[in-house]
Scaffold this motif. Structure first.
Motif, PDB file in Angstrom:
ATOM      1  N   GLU A 298      38.225  29.704  26.141  1.00 29.28           N
ATOM      2  CA  GLU A 298      37.458  30.409  25.106  1.00 29.28           C
ATOM      3  C   GLU A 298      38.357  30.958  24.007  1.00 29.28           C
ATOM      4  N   GLY A 299      39.665  30.821  24.166  1.00 25.76           N
ATOM      5  CA  GLY A 299      40.587  31.318  23.147  1.00 25.76           C
ATOM      6  C   GLY A 299      41.091  32.724  23.394  1.00 25.76           C
ATOM      7  N   ASN A 300      40.762  33.309  24.548  1.00 30.72           N
ATOM      8  CA  ASN A 300      41.295  34.619  24.893  1.00 30.72           C
ATOM      9  C   ASN A 300      42.741  34.478  25.352  1.00 30.72           C
ATOM     10  N   ALA A 301      43.564  35.459  25.008  1.00 32.32           N
ATOM     11  CA  ALA A 301      44.961  35.474  25.436  1.00 32.32           C
ATOM     12  C   ALA A 301      45.165  36.582  26.458  1.00 32.32           C
ATOM     13  N   TYR A 302      46.042  36.329  27.427  1.00 30.80           N
ATOM     14  CA  TYR A 302      46.349  37.309  28.482  1.00 30.80           C
ATOM     15  C   TYR A 302      47.858  37.503  28.533  1.00 30.80           C
ATOM     16  N   ASN A 303      48.284  38.756  28.667  1.00 31.82           N
ATOM     17  CA  ASN A 303      49.712  39.029  28.742  1.00 31.82           C
ATOM     18  C   ASN A 303      49.935  40.247  29.633  1.00 31.82           C
ATOM     19  N   ILE A 304      51.205  40.545  29.883  1.00 28.55           N
ATOM     20  CA  ILE A 304      51.548  41.690  30.724  1.00 28.55           C
ATOM     21  C   ILE A 304      52.721  42.430  30.109  1.00 28.55           C
ATOM     22  N   GLY A 305      52.678  43.758  30.191  1.00 26.23           N
ATOM     23  CA  GLY A 305      53.751  44.577  29.650  1.00 26.23           C
ATOM     24  C   GLY A 305      54.070  45.740  30.574  1.00 26.23           C
ATOM     25  N   THR A 306      55.195  46.388  30.330  1.00 20.36           N
ATOM     26  CA  THR A 306      55.644  47.513  31.152  1.00 20.36           C
ATOM     27  C   THR A 306      55.477  48.817  30.387  1.00 20.36           C
ATOM     28  N   SER A 307      54.835  49.769  31.029  1.00 24.04           N
ATOM     29  CA  SER A 307      54.670  51.112  30.478  1.00 24.04           C
ATOM     30  C   SER A 307      55.616  52.037  31.236  1.00 24.04           C
ATOM     31  N   ILE A 308      56.626  52.567  30.533  1.00 23.02           N
ATOM     32  CA  ILE A 308      57.702  53.313  31.190  1.00 23.02           C
ATOM     33  C   ILE A 308      57.435  54.815  31.132  1.00 23.02           C
ATOM     34  N   ALA A 309      57.283  55.423  32.306  1.00 25.29           N
ATOM     35  CA  ALA A 309      57.165  56.878  32.459  1.00 25.29           C
ATOM     36  C   ALA A 309      56.096  57.481  31.564  1.00 25.29           C
ATOM     37  N   GLU A 310      55.020  56.751  31.346  1.00 24.62           N
ATOM     38  CA  GLU A 310      53.916  57.260  30.541  1.00 24.62           C
ATOM     39  C   GLU A 310      53.053  58.182  31.411  1.00 24.62           C
ATOM     40  N   LYS A 311      52.980  59.431  31.001  1.00 17.15           N
ATOM     41  CA  LYS A 311      52.295  60.466  31.788  1.00 17.15           C
ATOM     42  C   LYS A 311      52.865  60.553  33.198  1.00 17.15           C
ATOM     43  N   GLY A 312      54.192  60.395  33.267  1.00 19.68           N
ATOM     44  CA  GLY A 312      54.870  60.550  34.549  1.00 19.68           C
ATOM     45  C   GLY A 312      54.769  59.357  35.472  1.00 19.68           C
ATOM     46  N   LYS A 313      54.247  58.226  34.972  1.00 22.76           N
ATOM     47  CA  LYS A 313      54.106  57.047  35.814  1.00 22.76           C
ATOM     48  C   LYS A 313      54.622  55.816  35.078  1.00 22.76           C
ATOM     49  N   THR A 314      55.274  54.951  35.830  1.00 14.70           N
ATOM     50  CA  THR A 314      55.693  53.666  35.289  1.00 14.70           C
ATOM     51  C   THR A 314      54.824  52.596  35.916  1.00 14.70           C
ATOM     52  N   LYS A 315      54.278  51.729  35.086  1.00 15.89           N
ATOM     53  CA  LYS A 315      53.320  50.740  35.579  1.00 15.89           C
ATOM     54  C   LYS A 315      53.387  49.477  34.744  1.00 15.89           C
ATOM     55  N   TYR A 316      52.814  48.424  35.294  1.00 15.50           N
ATOM     56  CA  TYR A 316      52.692  47.148  34.600  1.00 15.50           C
ATOM     57  C   TYR A 316      51.233  46.990  34.184  1.00 15.50           C
ATOM     58  N   ILE A 317      51.012  46.631  32.922  1.00 15.16           N
ATOM     59  CA  ILE A 317      49.651  46.539  32.392  1.00 15.16           C
ATOM     60  C   ILE A 317      49.336  45.095  32.025  1.00 15.16           C
TER      61      ILE A 317
ATOM     62  N   CYS B 128      44.111  45.193  34.145  1.00  6.95           N
ATOM     63  CA  CYS B 128      44.575  45.732  35.420  1.00  6.95           C
ATOM     64  C   CYS B 128      45.865  46.502  35.200  1.00  6.95           C
ATOM     65  N   THR B 129      46.104  47.530  35.996  1.00 11.66           N
ATOM     66  CA  THR B 129      47.389  48.207  36.010  1.00 11.66           C
ATOM     67  C   THR B 129      47.959  48.135  37.425  1.00 11.66           C
ATOM     68  N   VAL B 130      49.257  47.856  37.499  1.00  9.95           N
ATOM     69  CA  VAL B 130      49.959  47.766  38.784  1.00  9.95           C
ATOM     70  C   VAL B 130      51.076  48.788  38.763  1.00  9.95           C
ATOM     71  N   PRO B 131      51.059  49.775  39.668  1.00 10.70           N
ATOM     72  CA  PRO B 131      52.126  50.782  39.661  1.00 10.70           C
ATOM     73  C   PRO B 131      53.473  50.170  40.035  1.00 10.70           C
ATOM     74  N   SER B 132      54.523  50.599  39.333  1.00 13.50           N
ATOM     75  CA  SER B 132      55.869  50.158  39.669  1.00 13.50           C
ATOM     76  C   SER B 132      56.302  50.781  40.981  1.00 13.50           C
ATOM     77  N   ARG B 133      57.105  50.043  41.738  1.00 17.47           N
ATOM     78  CA  ARG B 133      57.590  50.580  43.005  1.00 17.47           C
ATOM     79  C   ARG B 133      58.481  51.804  42.795  1.00 17.47           C
ATOM     80  N   THR B 134      59.110  51.897  41.612  1.00 16.13           N
ATOM     81  CA  THR B 134      59.977  53.031  41.307  1.00 16.13           C
ATOM     82  C   THR B 134      59.705  53.514  39.894  1.00 16.13           C
ATOM     83  N   LEU B 135      59.912  54.802  39.652  1.00 18.89           N
ATOM     84  CA  LEU B 135      59.581  55.398  38.365  1.00 18.89           C
ATOM     85  C   LEU B 135      60.528  54.960  37.255  1.00 18.89           C
ATOM     86  N   LEU B 136      61.823  54.951  37.536  1.00 15.65           N
ATOM     87  CA  LEU B 136      62.816  54.734  36.481  1.00 15.65           C
ATOM     88  C   LEU B 136      63.587  53.429  36.634  1.00 15.65           C
ATOM     89  N   THR B 137      63.148  52.558  37.520  1.00 16.23           N
ATOM     90  CA  THR B 137      63.773  51.228  37.628  1.00 16.23           C
ATOM     91  C   THR B 137      62.695  50.152  37.773  1.00 16.23           C
TER      92      THR B 137
END
Length: 548
Positions: free
Chosen positions: A178-197, A223-232
């Motif tokens: 349908e022409g939709n694009a999907y990607n993933i990025g890293t959110s570092i320590a945003e509101k005290g949490k590091t996650k993959y979006i 979707c958001t996936v929490p990182s196993r560690t906050l700063l790595t």
């Protein structure tokens, strides 16, 4: 590794007709974009790493059996700042920029603060992305640069963080029909949490057609996936997608955020803050595209480093996914440009196939293999707490930059095209790999170095590998077109410009196309072999995706 600094590229912004030898299929009408580093020295300063070079973009427009070439530097903020100062003033991953010693303390203090909380480069020298109806040059930072795909002019600077909180994002999105694009990025320590979006950039809606609406305005978090560690958080370069699932590999190759914040004052580059932890397992996340949630089962495998996913598909209650993987993190070091006194670094790649049982039988005993597919030796062994330890089947080695018929993305595929590398950063041949017979067919030519193959499917093609390619020893730089089935040369188009080794390519079709393989190539006079490290021949197999 590279032993010398490559020569700076020269742009050729005016369209120039290539000399074609052979026959380019008439159905092939569209533009192949190529992206990669092109400027390695500015004034008396030089980049330390090949990936850091300022981007140069090439376009090869195909129509009625002819090819028109042009090239331009990506004139982003990084390019402008460096050229204005006549020195490298914007840091890249492998090159830390320091102020001119003659500058005053205020300038030096500002430079220090900019590196403590870094504002990353907009030097998008890795790939091209299509969001909506717009095209962007991209690397892996929060900045992408909109470009004109016809003239290659640099347009708007876009910051992902104005639309969703990601500090980093891949340059390898996926597209649906349908022409939709999907990607993933890293959110570092945003509101005290590091996650993959994981996020979705929708295709242009009916109400927005004809309007100047930013492509990322309607971005959706899937979707958001929490990182196993906050700063790595884990470093990653790509991910997998099937009709119903995303596959995200959280590997023990990590960005140390605290070390990155202090890298400038310690006199080291940001790349030195990447660390590989071989004692840790790799966590494989399987995410339901409909619910946006991870499946209940937890999947693990041994420590590895993956840059490129090949494909993923579903079969008999399993998700099968293929990747190019390494047992260490030495690949990046192979691309440093300065001579080193220590022994040469080499990291061997392997094409690995993993199988993830989606809903494993809970009654199966610990220690049992849950994979029941007959055509693979990949396993998924049950451990305590229902975890599955996955072991891959190795299909081949010394293979990288995989491309396939994107019409088969998310479906079971048979053929993969890629660069064949043997203890070098330079590919001297490209291959067509048959995942069923495990056979490889090669194409090569003396005194040539080859880059990423890209496949373009034939409209209503008879088979998955319906396609083509080109080359000639009498000229220096050319596009090569091969038949995707026979791997025989069909045509080559010589351009009036010097081509350099680059990263990735993106084909924009004028209409629905057939299976063709296209490559950029630079031929070296064997009497001038000293230039082989500098002026790299490139061959690209071109791929069409249904979304463009």
């Amino acid at each position: 590794m590279f032993q010398e600094f490559p020569k700076n590229a020269e742009e050729a912004p005016e369209p120039s007709k290539a000399e074609v030898k052979g026959d380019i299929p008439r159905w092939l009408r569209g533009t192949l974009l190529r992206n990669g580093p092109g400027i390695f020295t500015v004034g008396d300063t030089s980049y330390n790493h090949w990936f850091d070079g300022l981007a140069i973009m090439h376009s090869f427009a195909f129509e009625d059996g002819e090819v028109i070439h042009r090239s331009r530097f990506l004139r982003g903020d990084t390019y402008t700042a460096n050229m204005t100062a006549n020195r490298i003033v914007v840091s890249e991953m492998g090159t830390m920029a320091y102020p001119d010693p003659s500058k005053n303390l205020i300038v030096k203090a500002i430079t220090f603060l900019n590196h403590t909380v870094p504002d990353f480069t907009d030097n998008g020298a890795s790939n091209f992305i299509k969001y909506g109806n717009e095209y962007f040059a991209t690397s892996e930072t929060n900045y992408i640069r909109k470009i004109d795909p016809v003239t290659l002019e640099t347009l708007d600077k876009v910051d992902y963080m104005k639309y969703l909180p990601v500090n980093l994002a891949t340059s390898h999105p996926h597209y649906d029909k349908e022409g939709n694009a999907y990607n993933i990025g890293t959110s570092i320590a945003e509101k005290g949490k590091t996650k993959y979006i994981l996020f979705k950039v929708p295709a242009v809606s009916e109400k927005d057609k004809g309007k100047k609406v930013p492509a990322l305005k309607n971005v959706e978090t899937v979707c958001t996936v929490p990182s196993r560690t906050l700063l790595t958080p884990s470093y990653y370069h790509s991910f997998g997608m099937t009709d119903n699932y995303f596959i995200f590999i959280e590997q023990p190759f990590k960005l140390d955020i605290l070390k990155m914040a202090t890298a400038y004052m310690r006199g080291v580059n940001w790349a030195s803050c990447l660390k590989f932890c071989p004692e840790e397992n790799t966590l494989i996340h399987l995410i339901d595209r409909k619910t946006g949630k991870e499946v209940e089962t937890k999947y693990f495998t041994g420590a590895m480093v993956v840059y490129h996913h090949v494909n993923a598909f579903e079969e008999d209650g399993n998700v099968v996914f293929d990747v190019i993987a390494y047992d260490d993190n030495k690949l990046y070091d192979m691309f440093y440009l300065k001579k080193k006194t220590e022994a040469s670094v080499y990291s061997k790649s392997s094409y690995r196939r993993f199988v993830l049982p989606i809903q494993p039988d809970k009654s199966i005993a610990i220690g049992e293999n849950l994979v029941n597919l007959k055509y693979t030796t990949a396993s998924a062994v049950k451990e305590k707490e229902g975890k599955l330890m996955c072991q891959a089947e190795v299909l081949n080695e010394d293979f990288e930059l995989p491309r396939m018929n994107y019409d088969f993305n998310g479906k079971r595929h048979r053929f993969v095209y890629g660069s064949c590398v043997e203890e070098s950063t330079m590919a001297v041949k490209i291959g067509k790999f048959d995942t069923e017979t495990k056979e490889m067919v090669y194409w090569s030519e003396d005194n040539c170095f080859l880059s990423e193959p890209v496949f373009i499917p034939r409209p209503n093609g008879e088979s998955e590998d319906d396609g083509e390619e080109t080359m000639d020893p009498d000229q220096s730089s050319f596009i090569l077109i091969l038949d995707g089935r026979t791997f025989k040369e069909l045509a080559r188009a010589y351009v009036n410009a010097e081509l350099q080794m680059d990263m990735h390519g993106f084909f924009i079709p004028r209409e629905i196309y057939t299976g063709e393989i296209i490559m950029n190539t630079e031929k070296h006079n064997p009497h001038l072999c000293c230039f082989c490290d500098r002026h790299v021949l490139k061959i690209h197999l071109v791929s069409w995706t249904t979304s463009v």
